[in-house]
Design an enzyme around this catalytic site. Structure first.
Site, PDB file in Angstrom:
ATOM      1  N   GLY A  42      -5.233   5.963  -1.162  1.00  0.00           N
ATOM      2  CA  GLY A  42      -5.088   6.211  -2.584  1.00  0.00           C
ATOM      3  C   GLY A  42      -3.832   5.673  -3.230  1.00  0.00           C
ATOM      4  N   GLY A  43      -3.127   4.759  -2.575  1.00  0.00           N
ATOM      5  CA  GLY A  43      -1.922   4.216  -3.176  1.00  0.00           C
ATOM      6  C   GLY A  43      -2.215   3.295  -4.345  1.00  0.00           C
ATOM      7  CG  ASN A  51      -6.398  -0.510   2.292  1.00  0.00           C
ATOM      8  OD1 ASN A  51      -6.079   0.535   2.831  1.00  0.00           O
ATOM      9  ND2 ASN A  51      -5.823  -0.913   1.168  1.00  0.00           N
ATOM     10  CE  LYS A 111      -4.889   2.973   5.622  1.00  0.00           C
ATOM     11  NZ  LYS A 111      -3.912   3.548   4.690  1.00  0.00           N
ATOM     12  NE  ARG A 190      -1.239  -1.336  -2.861  1.00  0.00           N
ATOM     13  CZ  ARG A 190      -1.571  -0.565  -1.829  1.00  0.00           C
ATOM     14  NH1 ARG A 190      -1.817  -1.099  -0.645  1.00  0.00           N
ATOM     15  NH2 ARG A 190      -1.681   0.742  -1.968  1.00  0.00           N
ATOM     16  CG  HIS A 265      -0.146   5.680   5.956  1.00  0.00           C
ATOM     17  ND1 HIS A 265      -0.591   6.838   6.559  1.00  0.00           N
ATOM     18  CD2 HIS A 265      -0.780   5.638   4.749  1.00  0.00           C
ATOM     19  CE1 HIS A 265      -1.445   7.462   5.770  1.00  0.00           C
ATOM     20  NE2 HIS A 265      -1.582   6.756   4.666  1.00  0.00           N
ATOM     21  CD1 TRP A 266      -2.476   0.522   5.368  1.00  0.00           C
ATOM     22  CD2 TRP A 266      -1.359  -1.379   5.024  1.00  0.00           C
ATOM     23  NE1 TRP A 266      -2.851   0.049   4.142  1.00  0.00           N
ATOM     24  CE2 TRP A 266      -2.166  -1.119   3.904  1.00  0.00           C
ATOM     25  CE3 TRP A 266      -0.560  -2.512   5.025  1.00  0.00           C
ATOM     26  CZ2 TRP A 266      -2.211  -1.965   2.797  1.00  0.00           C
ATOM     27  CZ3 TRP A 266      -0.587  -3.349   3.933  1.00  0.00           C
ATOM     28  CH2 TRP A 266      -1.410  -3.085   2.826  1.00  0.00           C
TER      29      TRP A 266
END
Length: 286
Positions: A42-43, A51, A111, A190, A265-266
Site C-alpha cells: 500500500g505504499g 512490484n 504482500k 515510483r 520488505h521487498w
C-alpha cells in the site's frame, strides 16, 4: 515465450461490488494455466507491475496464468475513500475481478497491506482460494517485541502527506537492504506513479482517518484459514515486525515460514531468484 512487458500485458476490467460500483481495476495478465494473482502493498506509487515484474516471467514459464492487480486507489485503478478495513475492500476487489475474468479459484500472492486482503479473502471465500503466499502481511495487530507503527510505516504516511522526491527516497531507503539497488530508475519510476493520480494520496489519508491501521487485526480468525500457506519475511523488515510471521504459523493450521536474510520488505524484488524458486516449489509441491 515472447518477452513480457507492462504495455502488452496491461488491461482494465470494471467490477461491481459493495463500495466499488462501476469501478475500474487495472491489471497485467499473462500466461495460461492455474491462476496466480499477485497483489502489491500500500505504499504511495505502488502497483502490480512495479512490484512483481521480476516474478511474472518465471511464473508464466512454469505454466501459470499470472495476474498483477493494481489495488483500489493505487496506480492505474480507480480511486476511492474506504469506509471499511482496507483488507476487506481489497478482498472484495479481487472477488469482483475474478468474476469478470471468469476465474473460479486462484492462488494468491500478497504482500504488506495487501496481505490483510489475502487473509480476508481466504476467510470469506475459502472455496475460491488455492494456496496463499504471504510476504510481511499487515492486519495482525500489535507486536510483542517491536514498537508500532514501525519506521517504514511512519515514512509511508509521511510520503502520503508530504509527497516529494526526498520523502520518497527516505521511504525507499527502508524498503531495501542493499542500498545500491535504489537507482535513479527505481526512484523516478515510483515518483511517476505517485504523480499519476494525486487523488490516491488524499483518499488514502481520508480512508486511514475513517478506519485506522490499528483496527486491522484478523488474528482471532487465523485458525479458520485452511489454505496451505507459505509465509515469507525479510529478517530486517522495518515495516511489519518479524514476530507476526510466528503469529501466523502458530495459529494457521497449514502454514510454514521462510525468513530471507539481508532482506527488508521487498523479498520478491530484492531476492527475486530465491523468491521465485521458493514460491514455485511451494505451488508445485507444498
Amino acid at each position: 515465450m515472447s518477452e513480457l512487458n507492462e504495455s502488452t500485458t496491461s488491461k482494465f476490467v470494471t467490477i461491481n461490488e459493495k463500495g466499488l460500483s462501476n469501478f475500474r481495476i487495472h491489471l497485467n495478465d499473462a500466461g495460461e494455466g492455474e491462476a496466480v494473482i499477485m497483489l502489491h502493498g500500500g505504499g504511495p506509487g505502488a502497483g502490480g507491475w512495479s512490484n512483481y515484474y521480476r516474478n511474472i516471467g518465471p511464473f508464466v514459464k512454469a505454466g501459470y496464468r499470472v495476474i498483477l492487480k493494481d489495488a483500489p486507489a493505487l496506480n492505474k485503478s480507480d480511486t476511492v475513500v474506504m469506509h471499511e478495513q482496507r483488507g476487506v475492500v481489497y478482498a472484495r476487489s479481487v472477488k469482483g475481478m475474478m468474476h469478470v475474468l471468469g476465474i473460479e479459484e486462484a492462488h494468491v500472492v500478497r504482500k504488506s497491506m495487501a496481505g490483510a486482503g489475502a487473509l480476508n479473502f481466504a476467510l470469506e471465500l475459502p472455496e475460491r482460494t488455492g494456496k496463499l503466499i504471504l510476504m510481511g502481511p499487515g492486519g495482525l495487530g500489535n507486536s510483542l517485541f517491536t514498537a508500532m507503527p514501525m519506521e517504514g510505516i511512519k515514512l509511508l504516511f509521511k510520503l502520503y502527506a508530504e509527497p516529494s522526491l526526498d520523502t520518497l527516497k527516505q521511504m525507499l531507503n527502508v524498503f531495501l537492504f542493499d542500498q545500491s539497488l535504489i537507482t535513479d530508475e527505481l526512484v523516478q519510476g515510483r515518483w511517476a506513479n505517485i504523480q499519476r493520480n494525486p487523488e490516491h494520496l488524499k483518499n488514502f489519508l481520508l480512508s486511514a482517518q475513517k478506519v485506522p491501521l490499528s483496527a486491522w487485526d484478523v488474528s482471532p480468525r487465523l485458525p479458520e484459514i485452511k489454505a496451505k500457506t507459505l509465509v515469507t519475511w525479510g529478517r530486517d523488515d522495518r515495516f511489519v515486525p518479524l514476530d507476526h510471521g510466528l503469529k501466523l504459523v502458530a495459529n494457521m493450521p497449514d502454514a510454514q515460514l521462510h525468513v530471507f536474510p539481508r532482506c527488508v520488505h521487498w523479498a520478491q524484488w530484492e531476492h527475486a531468484d530465491a523468491f521465485n524458486r521458493l514460491t514455485l516449489d511451494f505451488l508445485a509441491n507444498g
